[in-house]
Design a protein around this motif. Sequence first.
Motif, PDB file in Angstrom:
ATOM      1  N   ILE A  26      34.572  38.615  78.866  1.00  0.00           N
ATOM      2  CA  ILE A  26      35.603  38.000  79.721  1.00  0.00           C
ATOM      3  C   ILE A  26      35.604  36.483  79.527  1.00  0.00           C
ATOM      4  CG2 ILE A  26      36.249  37.538  82.129  1.00  0.00           C
ATOM      5  CD1 ILE A  26      35.121  40.431  82.705  1.00  0.00           C
ATOM      6  N   LEU A  27      34.428  35.888  79.520  1.00  0.00           N
ATOM      7  CA  LEU A  27      34.330  34.440  79.328  1.00  0.00           C
ATOM      8  C   LEU A  27      34.771  34.016  77.925  1.00  0.00           C
ATOM      9  CD1 LEU A  27      30.964  33.823  81.197  1.00  0.00           C
ATOM     10  CD2 LEU A  27      33.260  33.201  81.979  1.00  0.00           C
ATOM     11  N   LEU A  28      34.432  34.818  76.926  1.00  0.00           N
ATOM     12  CA  LEU A  28      34.850  34.500  75.556  1.00  0.00           C
ATOM     13  C   LEU A  28      36.365  34.571  75.411  1.00  0.00           C
ATOM     14  CD1 LEU A  28      32.077  36.323  73.481  1.00  0.00           C
ATOM     15  CD2 LEU A  28      32.382  33.849  73.735  1.00  0.00           C
ATOM     16  N   VAL A  29      36.975  35.572  76.032  1.00  0.00           N
ATOM     17  CA  VAL A  29      38.436  35.685  75.990  1.00  0.00           C
ATOM     18  C   VAL A  29      39.067  34.460  76.653  1.00  0.00           C
ATOM     19  CG1 VAL A  29      40.413  36.976  76.884  1.00  0.00           C
ATOM     20  CG2 VAL A  29      38.533  38.189  75.802  1.00  0.00           C
ATOM     21  N   GLY A  30      38.494  34.011  77.744  1.00  0.00           N
ATOM     22  CA  GLY A  30      38.992  32.806  78.404  1.00  0.00           C
ATOM     23  C   GLY A  30      38.882  31.584  77.505  1.00  0.00           C
ATOM     24  N   LEU A  31      37.787  31.488  76.779  1.00  0.00           N
ATOM     25  CA  LEU A  31      37.590  30.375  75.853  1.00  0.00           C
ATOM     26  C   LEU A  31      38.611  30.430  74.715  1.00  0.00           C
ATOM     27  CD1 LEU A  31      35.481  28.103  75.954  1.00  0.00           C
ATOM     28  CD2 LEU A  31      34.102  29.436  74.361  1.00  0.00           C
ATOM     29  N   LEU A  32      38.855  31.630  74.193  1.00  0.00           N
ATOM     30  CA  LEU A  32      39.856  31.789  73.132  1.00  0.00           C
ATOM     31  C   LEU A  32      41.246  31.398  73.624  1.00  0.00           C
ATOM     32  CD1 LEU A  32      38.725  35.185  71.579  1.00  0.00           C
ATOM     33  CD2 LEU A  32      38.576  32.929  70.509  1.00  0.00           C
ATOM     34  N   THR A  33      41.588  31.841  74.811  1.00  0.00           N
ATOM     35  CA  THR A  33      42.898  31.524  75.389  1.00  0.00           C
ATOM     36  C   THR A  33      43.064  30.020  75.566  1.00  0.00           C
ATOM     37  OG1 THR A  33      42.950  33.668  76.504  1.00  0.00           O
ATOM     38  CG2 THR A  33      44.431  31.959  77.351  1.00  0.00           C
ATOM     39  N   GLU A  34      42.016  29.382  76.041  1.00  0.00           N
ATOM     40  CA  GLU A  34      42.045  27.928  76.226  1.00  0.00           C
ATOM     41  C   GLU A  34      42.252  27.211  74.886  1.00  0.00           C
ATOM     42  OE1 GLU A  34      38.854  24.808  77.962  1.00  0.00           O
ATOM     43  OE2 GLU A  34      38.896  26.756  78.976  1.00  0.00           O
ATOM     44  N   MET A  35      41.546  27.676  73.866  1.00  0.00           N
ATOM     45  CA  MET A  35      41.708  27.075  72.532  1.00  0.00           C
ATOM     46  C   MET A  35      43.117  27.306  71.987  1.00  0.00           C
ATOM     47  SD  MET A  35      38.152  27.729  70.457  1.00  0.00           S
ATOM     48  CE  MET A  35      38.696  26.712  69.078  1.00  0.00           C
ATOM     49  N   GLU A  36      43.651  28.510  72.213  1.00  0.00           N
ATOM     50  CA  GLU A  36      45.006  28.817  71.744  1.00  0.00           C
ATOM     51  C   GLU A  36      46.016  27.839  72.335  1.00  0.00           C
ATOM     52  OE1 GLU A  36      45.550  32.884  72.870  1.00  0.00           O
ATOM     53  OE2 GLU A  36      44.238  33.611  71.267  1.00  0.00           O
ATOM     54  N   LYS A  37      45.873  27.557  73.615  1.00  0.00           N
ATOM     55  CA  LYS A  37      46.790  26.634  74.280  1.00  0.00           C
ATOM     56  C   LYS A  37      46.595  25.203  73.798  1.00  0.00           C
ATOM     57  CE  LYS A  37      47.231  29.400  78.452  1.00  0.00           C
ATOM     58  NZ  LYS A  37      46.825  29.539  79.841  1.00  0.00           N
ATOM     59  N   GLN A  38      45.360  24.754  73.761  1.00  0.00           N
ATOM     60  CA  GLN A  38      45.083  23.365  73.394  1.00  0.00           C
ATOM     61  C   GLN A  38      45.459  23.055  71.947  1.00  0.00           C
ATOM     62  OE1 GLN A  38      41.244  21.708  74.384  1.00  0.00           O
ATOM     63  NE2 GLN A  38      41.431  20.150  72.820  1.00  0.00           N
ATOM     64  N   PHE A  39      45.110  23.979  71.036  1.00  0.00           N
ATOM     65  CA  PHE A  39      45.307  23.707  69.612  1.00  0.00           C
ATOM     66  C   PHE A  39      46.524  24.425  69.022  1.00  0.00           C
ATOM     67  CE2 PHE A  39      40.598  23.258  70.184  1.00  0.00           C
ATOM     68  CZ  PHE A  39      40.548  21.885  69.979  1.00  0.00           C
ATOM     69  N   LYS A  40      47.293  25.118  69.895  1.00  0.00           N
ATOM     70  CA  LYS A  40      48.482  25.859  69.451  1.00  0.00           C
ATOM     71  C   LYS A  40      48.129  26.850  68.338  1.00  0.00           C
ATOM     72  CE  LYS A  40      51.637  22.193  70.858  1.00  0.00           C
ATOM     73  NZ  LYS A  40      50.724  21.609  71.773  1.00  0.00           N
ATOM     74  N   ILE A  41      47.026  27.552  68.533  1.00  0.00           N
ATOM     75  CA  ILE A  41      46.533  28.493  67.535  1.00  0.00           C
ATOM     76  C   ILE A  41      47.464  29.693  67.385  1.00  0.00           C
ATOM     77  CG2 ILE A  41      44.654  30.117  67.013  1.00  0.00           C
ATOM     78  CD1 ILE A  41      42.729  27.989  68.131  1.00  0.00           C
ATOM     79  N   SER A  42      48.130  30.101  68.443  1.00  0.00           N
ATOM     80  CA  SER A  42      49.014  31.259  68.353  1.00  0.00           C
ATOM     81  C   SER A  42      50.190  31.003  67.408  1.00  0.00           C
ATOM     82  CB  SER A  42      49.519  31.660  69.739  1.00  0.00           C
ATOM     83  OG  SER A  42      50.247  30.596  70.305  1.00  0.00           O
ATOM     84  N   MET A  43      50.448  29.739  67.083  1.00  0.00           N
ATOM     85  CA  MET A  43      51.545  29.389  66.193  1.00  0.00           C
ATOM     86  C   MET A  43      51.037  29.083  64.779  1.00  0.00           C
ATOM     87  SD  MET A  43      53.969  29.614  68.295  1.00  0.00           S
ATOM     88  CE  MET A  43      55.427  28.609  68.370  1.00  0.00           C
ATOM     89  N   ARG A  44      49.818  29.495  64.492  1.00  0.00           N
ATOM     90  CA  ARG A  44      49.208  29.098  63.224  1.00  0.00           C
ATOM     91  C   ARG A  44      49.870  29.776  62.020  1.00  0.00           C
ATOM     92  NH1 ARG A  44      45.078  32.913  64.946  1.00  0.00           N
ATOM     93  NH2 ARG A  44      44.675  34.391  63.275  1.00  0.00           N
ATOM     94  N   THR A  45      49.773  29.083  60.932  1.00  0.00           N
ATOM     95  CA  THR A  45      50.223  29.577  59.634  1.00  0.00           C
ATOM     96  C   THR A  45      49.101  29.285  58.642  1.00  0.00           C
ATOM     97  OG1 THR A  45      51.168  27.436  59.049  1.00  0.00           O
ATOM     98  CG2 THR A  45      52.646  29.002  60.159  1.00  0.00           C
ATOM     99  N   LYS A  46      49.259  29.735  57.426  1.00  0.00           N
ATOM    100  CA  LYS A  46      48.244  29.432  56.399  1.00  0.00           C
ATOM    101  C   LYS A  46      48.083  27.915  56.258  1.00  0.00           C
ATOM    102  CE  LYS A  46      47.420  33.557  54.343  1.00  0.00           C
ATOM    103  NZ  LYS A  46      46.190  34.198  54.679  1.00  0.00           N
TER     104      LYS A  46
END
Length: 68
Positions: A26-46
Amino acid sequence: MTGKSLADYQSEYEKIIFYDQPRKDILLVGLLTEMEKQFKISMRTKEWEMDHPKIIAMYRKIAITRTL
């Protein structure tokens, strides 16, 4: 709100890995979500991954630690 540094995420990760399941996941998922928002990881490309190797490496490290 100022973002965390990769060192901050590494520090949190190092604390979380000692928790028992399922709290750790649960805590790791929260950390991943936080990183996705901060670094815009969900929009990543090669290209994004090539430009941000340390960020994606930390993200993947956290992701593979989960058991979910």
